[in-house]
Design a protein around this motif. Structure first.
Motif, PDB file in Angstrom:
ATOM      1  N   TYR A 165       0.836  -1.209   0.000  1.00  0.00           N
ATOM      2  CA  TYR A 165       0.000   0.000   0.000  1.00  0.00           C
ATOM      3  C   TYR A 165       0.869   1.258   0.000  1.00  0.00           C
ATOM      4  O   TYR A 165       0.582   2.239  -0.690  1.00  0.00           O
ATOM      5  CB  TYR A 165      -0.918   0.033   1.224  1.00  0.00           C
ATOM      6  CG  TYR A 165      -2.063  -0.965   1.191  1.00  0.00           C
ATOM      7  CD1 TYR A 165      -2.751  -1.242   0.014  1.00  0.00           C
ATOM      8  CD2 TYR A 165      -2.467  -1.612   2.353  1.00  0.00           C
ATOM      9  CE1 TYR A 165      -3.800  -2.153  -0.006  1.00  0.00           C
ATOM     10  CE2 TYR A 165      -3.526  -2.517   2.347  1.00  0.00           C
ATOM     11  CZ  TYR A 165      -4.177  -2.785   1.169  1.00  0.00           C
ATOM     12  OH  TYR A 165      -5.218  -3.666   1.157  1.00  0.00           O
ATOM     13  N   ILE A 176       2.658   1.926  -3.392  1.00  0.00           N
ATOM     14  CA  ILE A 176       1.823   2.482  -4.473  1.00  0.00           C
ATOM     15  C   ILE A 176       1.031   3.695  -3.989  1.00  0.00           C
ATOM     16  O   ILE A 176       0.106   4.160  -4.671  1.00  0.00           O
ATOM     17  CB  ILE A 176       0.859   1.431  -5.072  1.00  0.00           C
ATOM     18  CG1 ILE A 176      -0.114   0.903  -4.002  1.00  0.00           C
ATOM     19  CG2 ILE A 176       1.616   0.281  -5.722  1.00  0.00           C
ATOM     20  CD1 ILE A 176      -1.247   0.076  -4.580  1.00  0.00           C
ATOM     21  N   ASP A 177       1.365   4.209  -2.808  1.00  0.00           N
ATOM     22  CA  ASP A 177       0.714   5.404  -2.264  1.00  0.00           C
ATOM     23  C   ASP A 177      -0.790   5.257  -2.102  1.00  0.00           C
ATOM     24  O   ASP A 177      -1.557   6.167  -2.381  1.00  0.00           O
ATOM     25  CB  ASP A 177       0.981   6.620  -3.193  1.00  0.00           C
ATOM     26  CG  ASP A 177       2.071   7.489  -2.584  1.00  0.00           C
ATOM     27  OD1 ASP A 177       2.155   7.517  -1.341  1.00  0.00           O
ATOM     28  OD2 ASP A 177       2.830   8.111  -3.354  1.00  0.00           O
ATOM     29  N   PHE A 178      -1.189   4.104  -1.660  1.00  0.00           N
ATOM     30  CA  PHE A 178      -2.608   3.829  -1.459  1.00  0.00           C
ATOM     31  C   PHE A 178      -2.992   4.288  -0.051  1.00  0.00           C
ATOM     32  O   PHE A 178      -2.386   3.869   0.934  1.00  0.00           O
ATOM     33  CB  PHE A 178      -2.865   2.331  -1.621  1.00  0.00           C
ATOM     34  CG  PHE A 178      -4.313   1.957  -1.759  1.00  0.00           C
ATOM     35  CD1 PHE A 178      -4.919   1.906  -3.007  1.00  0.00           C
ATOM     36  CD2 PHE A 178      -5.072   1.647  -0.629  1.00  0.00           C
ATOM     37  CE1 PHE A 178      -6.251   1.558  -3.139  1.00  0.00           C
ATOM     38  CE2 PHE A 178      -6.415   1.291  -0.755  1.00  0.00           C
ATOM     39  CZ  PHE A 178      -7.000   1.246  -2.011  1.00  0.00           C
TER      40      PHE A 178
END
Lengths: 259, 284
Positions: A119, A122-124
């Protein structure tokens, strides 16, 4: 002589049930306590259940948990059912089989930190969606397993007849396979929902700072001192589990699949 | 019959969504976690993707090795106890008449489907100073004043056993149930005592399933951080606690991932051992 020895066989069974159920029984019993001493029963009351209904933190946690559990249940059921049929009817690949079952066997903590790294990479943004996605790693394989048990017990001749008569794989799926699988799918859905409702480790690592699920709330309650309303909350959650397991048994006779 | 006969489109529709999701949400994160071990920590958590092997040398410091060793001992003890308790239990269930069998199995499954935290919390009530166990012990005059039952390694073992015993009972039951009764009859007809029959027929044939149970109990026990915290009071920390703390307190994710490697190795070794034994049983 023979009679005595055969009765002795069942002794471990009784001891194990005592071990399993005495702690649970104590919690349920104490949830009806009139007093606030967690160890002494001072008469019957439903006060703690009332308190629960007015506890903002718990209600917020419950709301979040329900959102995640319903989402997990819906996605896992659809995707897991398709996967079960696909695995049973459309592939023999061992690799695909492994991808479909492995996540359910992995220790939750490993999956949880793997997802946290993923997370972040991917900058979630962490929140209810990230918890839901984390729960799918167990929910999808779970539904797939339960549905496959049902598939294995189904007669394939109807499906073959349907194909021979010129139906497409999708037509066969919707007209023949799906109706036959219904009890297995319902059972899988219920198990996925119950799993998500109670799951803590994946949720703990995937949660954002502002929206904890109910197990995360329970975790901090348990860690920072005993408050008797946990007993009431515990009793309600136990009831949900009992109902779910009994319903699953009715729909699929899941205990038979152990043979 | 129809295996492998479906069209590519059908394959894509049925297998596609599940495989894509599980690959993205489980396979990729696991690979990412394994690769993280070779990188450096970010200042506030996260990962700086610069190569290093420092994480491994750090793993071999006595501080961490001790916790790993303790965790192996605790999880090992839990597994052995689960085997010793779970085997006779599963065996007993298999001897029940069919109707009772169903009820007995549901009663074993049910704890597994109830909230883990709440089950551990239940033990804190039972074992605390003024709790039921101490009450009972003073009541029958065995002790004068309440014992310190909570917050030690023994409590952690009890909690883990409570948490995962079902996972031992179910596979063993399954194996006992599948056992061909003729094998035992043959053994008895040839003059073997029930004990002899058990040790030379029943036990070897159910061993692979017992080992599946052992893996299912050992792995989550080894990596547990909730039980050491709630029932161990933070005094008996395990590998799971180390990993949790590296991620959420020390914010050294690469080192946390390196500790998690121990879990991966332990899991793989156990699965291989199980596979070897079950292959031997099948060929014997």
């Amino acid at each position: 002589m023979r009679k005595k020895s055969s009765r002795l066989v069942f002794l471990p069974l009784w001891l194990v049930y005592l071990f399993f159920y005495v702690p649970i029984a104590v919690v349920v019993f104490m949830s009806f306590n009139a007093g606030d001493n967690p160890y002494i029963f001072e008469g019957f009351s439903l006060d703690w259940y009332g308190k629960l209904a007015g506890d903002e933190t718990i209600l917020q946690g419950l709301g979040n948990t329900l959102i995640v559990a319903v989402g997990t249940c819906v996605v896992s059921t659809v995707v897991g059912t398709l996967l079960a049929v696909g695995l049973a009817r459309h592939t023999r690949s061992k690799v695909i089989e492994a991808i479909a079952t492995m996540p359910a066997i992995l220790p939750e903590l490993m999956l949880a930190i793997g997802l946290l790294i993923f997370y972040t990479a991917i900058d979630f943004t962490l929140g209810l969606t990230s918890i839901l996605l984390a729960h799918l790693t167990f929910g999808i394989p779970l539904v797939a397993v339960v549905v496959r048990v049902r598939l294995a017990s189904m007669d394939t001749s109807l499906e073959e007849a349907s194909t021979d008569l010129g139906a497409s794989p999708l037509q066969t799926f919707f007209r023949i396979t799906l109706p036959g699988l219904a009890p297995g799918i319902a059972a899988g859905a219920l198990l996925a929902f119950t799993f998500s409702l109670d799951e803590f480790v994946l949720a703990f690592f995937s949660a954002g700072p502002t929206d904890p699920t109910l197990p995360i709330v329970i975790y901090s309650m348990v860690r920072f001192g005993v408050t008797p309303d946990i007993n009431a909350l515990a009793t309600l959650l136990l009831t949900v589990s009992v109902v779910a397991v009994l319903a699953v048994q009715r729909m699929t006779r899941i205990t038979e699949s152990l043979k | 019959m129809s295996r492998g006969r479906g069209s590519n489109l059908a394959r894509l529709i049925f297998l596609g969504p599940g495989l894509i999701m599980l690959t993205l949400l489980a396979v990729v994160p696991m690979l990412l976690m394994l690769s993280t071990m070779f990188f450096q920590r970010g200042r506030f958590g996260g990962v700086v993707y610069e190569f290093t092997t420092a994480n491994f040398s750090r793993l071999f410091q006595p501080l961490y090795l001790n916790v790993i060793q303790d965790s192996l001992v605790v999880a090992g003890l839990v597994t052995v106890l689960a085997l010793l308790i779970g085997y006779p239990t599963a065996y007993a269930i298999a001897q029940l008449p069919p109707k009772w069998k169903t009820i007995a199995l549901l009663a074993v499954m049910l704890p597994f489907w109830t909230n883990f935290l709440i089950r551990m919390y239940a033990w804190t009530i039972l074992l605390s100073g003024p709790g039921l166990v101490n009450e009972a012990l003073t009541g029958i005059g065995l002790i004068d004043k309440p014992l310190e039952l909570l917050y030690n390694r023994g409590t952690v073992v009890v909690g883990l056993l409570y948490g995962y015993l079902s996972l031992m009972i179910l596979p063993i039951y399954s194996a006992v149930e599948r056992l061909d009764p003729r094998l035992r009859e043959a053994s008895a007809n040839l003059g073997a005592s029930p004990v002899r029959t058990f040790f030379s027929v029943t036990l070897p044939l159910t061993l692979p399933s017992a080992l599946i149970g052992a893996v299912l109990v050992f792995v989550p026990s080894f990596g547990n951080f909730v039980v050491p915290e709630i029932l161990g009071g933070g005094k008996a920390i395990m590998v799971g606690n180390l990993i949790r703390d590296q991620f959420l307190k020390a914010r050294d994710w690469p080192f946390g991932a390196t500790i998690a490697l121990v879990m991966v190795v332990v899991t793989v070794v156990l699965l291989l051992a199980q596979a070897v034994v079950s292959r031997r049983t099948r060929s014997a």
